[in-house]
Design an enzyme around this catalytic site. Sequence first.
Site, PDB file in Angstrom:
ATOM      1  N   GLU A 149      -6.871   4.271   5.619  1.00  0.00           N
ATOM      2  CA  GLU A 149      -6.162   3.439   4.642  1.00  0.00           C
ATOM      3  C   GLU A 149      -5.380   2.348   5.371  1.00  0.00           C
ATOM      4  OE1 GLU A 149      -5.687   2.098   2.001  1.00  0.00           O
ATOM      5  OE2 GLU A 149      -4.299   3.066   0.628  1.00  0.00           O
ATOM      6  N   ASP A 150      -5.153   1.238   4.694  1.00  0.00           N
ATOM      7  CA  ASP A 150      -4.359   0.177   5.327  1.00  0.00           C
ATOM      8  C   ASP A 150      -2.878   0.541   5.381  1.00  0.00           C
ATOM      9  OD1 ASP A 150      -4.001  -0.107   2.557  1.00  0.00           O
ATOM     10  OD2 ASP A 150      -4.515  -2.225   2.481  1.00  0.00           O
ATOM     11  N   ASP A 204       2.467   3.671   1.215  1.00  0.00           N
ATOM     12  CA  ASP A 204       3.768   3.205   0.755  1.00  0.00           C
ATOM     13  C   ASP A 204       4.423   4.333  -0.053  1.00  0.00           C
ATOM     14  OD1 ASP A 204       5.816   1.374   0.151  1.00  0.00           O
ATOM     15  OD2 ASP A 204       4.755   0.491  -1.515  1.00  0.00           O
ATOM     16  N   PHE A 225       6.771  -7.132   2.655  1.00  0.00           N
ATOM     17  CA  PHE A 225       5.403  -7.169   2.139  1.00  0.00           C
ATOM     18  C   PHE A 225       4.520  -7.742   3.239  1.00  0.00           C
ATOM     19  CE2 PHE A 225       1.750  -8.264  -0.380  1.00  0.00           C
ATOM     20  CZ  PHE A 225       1.652  -7.148  -1.200  1.00  0.00           C
ATOM     21  N   ARG A 260      -6.342 -11.946   4.280  1.00  0.00           N
ATOM     22  CA  ARG A 260      -6.979 -10.784   4.903  1.00  0.00           C
ATOM     23  C   ARG A 260      -7.509 -11.098   6.296  1.00  0.00           C
ATOM     24  NH1 ARG A 260      -7.678  -6.682   0.972  1.00  0.00           N
ATOM     25  NH2 ARG A 260      -8.079  -7.434  -1.120  1.00  0.00           N
TER      26      ARG A 260
HETATM   27  P1  IMP Z   1       1.094   3.453  -2.556  1.00  0.00           P
HETATM   28  O1  IMP Z   1       0.297   4.092  -3.647  1.00  0.00           O
HETATM   29  O2  IMP Z   1       2.442   3.023  -3.035  1.00  0.00           O
HETATM   30  O3  IMP Z   1       1.184   4.316  -1.304  1.00  0.00           O
HETATM   31  O4  IMP Z   1       0.407   2.090  -2.260  1.00  0.00           O
HETATM   32  C1  IMP Z   1      -0.467   1.890  -1.257  1.00  0.00           C
HETATM   33  C2  IMP Z   1      -1.259   0.640  -1.535  1.00  0.00           C
HETATM   34  O5  IMP Z   1      -0.418  -0.434  -1.937  1.00  0.00           O
HETATM   35  C3  IMP Z   1      -1.930   0.192  -0.253  1.00  0.00           C
HETATM   36  O6  IMP Z   1      -3.238   0.662  -0.217  1.00  0.00           O
HETATM   37  C4  IMP Z   1      -1.885  -1.293  -0.366  1.00  0.00           C
HETATM   38  O7  IMP Z   1      -3.062  -1.747  -0.977  1.00  0.00           O
HETATM   39  C5  IMP Z   1      -0.751  -1.607  -1.263  1.00  0.00           C
HETATM   40  N1  IMP Z   1       0.387  -2.084  -0.468  1.00  0.00           N
HETATM   41  C6  IMP Z   1       1.538  -1.425  -0.167  1.00  0.00           C
HETATM   42  N2  IMP Z   1       2.339  -2.156   0.595  1.00  0.00           N
HETATM   43  C7  IMP Z   1       1.681  -3.330   0.803  1.00  0.00           C
HETATM   44  C8  IMP Z   1       1.994  -4.513   1.561  1.00  0.00           C
HETATM   45  O8  IMP Z   1       3.041  -4.635   2.215  1.00  0.00           O
HETATM   46  N3  IMP Z   1       1.049  -5.496   1.543  1.00  0.00           N
HETATM   47  C9  IMP Z   1      -0.118  -5.395   0.867  1.00  0.00           C
HETATM   48  N4  IMP Z   1      -0.456  -4.308   0.165  1.00  0.00           N
HETATM   49  C10 IMP Z   1       0.436  -3.274   0.135  1.00  0.00           C
HETATM   50 MG    MG Z   2      -4.946  -0.614  -0.713  1.00  0.00          MG
END
Ligand code: IMP
Ligand code: MG
Length: 187
Positions: A99-100, A103, A152, A165
């Site tokens: 995963e990238d 959060d 962000f 990207r």
């Molecule tokens: P989570 O469900 O809150 O853990 O969200 C994770 C997803 O939110 C990641 O796969 C990202 O696609 C997106 N995301 C969270 N933080 C960022 C950021 O700083 N930049 C871009 N995408 C983010």
């Molecule tokens: Mg994502």
Amino acid sequence: MGSKDSLKQLVSKEEIANRVEELGKQISKDYEGKDLVLIGILKGAFIFMADLVRHISIPIQMDFVRLSSYGNFMESTGEVRITKDIELNIEGKDVLVVEDIVDTGLTLQYLEDVLNLHKPSSIKICCLIDKKERRQVPVDVDYVGFNIERGFLVGYGIDFEENYRQLPGIFKITPGYEPEGFIPSDK
Ligand code: IMP
Ligand code: MG
């Protein structure tokens, strides 16, 4: 948007390359003799996954999922849908989700639940960036590229509204905005 956004580099492409190599070597060691399937989450993980697998020296298989989550760009709501499912059979396999960014953890909690229905023998998580201070649900990340607390982020596969990207480093973005009633002047 676009030209008004301001970007500040937090991680250089050299730092990323070094860390990704370390992760690949560690994964190769930890999964020696196992049946490993890497599942990349599209689109954000595509560059990370491409670099990571080239540092994995054991046999692996690869698959991808595409998730769409609701919410605005700053906050996910935890309502996630799979818009492209896995194609490989992962029953009895060791799965490593790539995963990238993790959060709140809501996205991965959902994906783990869905993948568990396929009865893999294990599921672990490898992410490029862990924002672990922001976690809302307990998701353990087993391999972390970088811990970045706030901001962000864009670059190295990660987008803001589908832009940025292709940047080779990781940047913090402060989006530009157009005030209410702003009328662009035509040149
Ligand atoms: P989570 O469900 O809150 O853990 O969200 C994770 C997803 O939110 C990641 O796969 C990202 O696609 C997106 N995301 C969270 N933080 C960022 C950021 O700083 N930049 C871009 N995408 C983010
Ligand atoms: Mg994502």
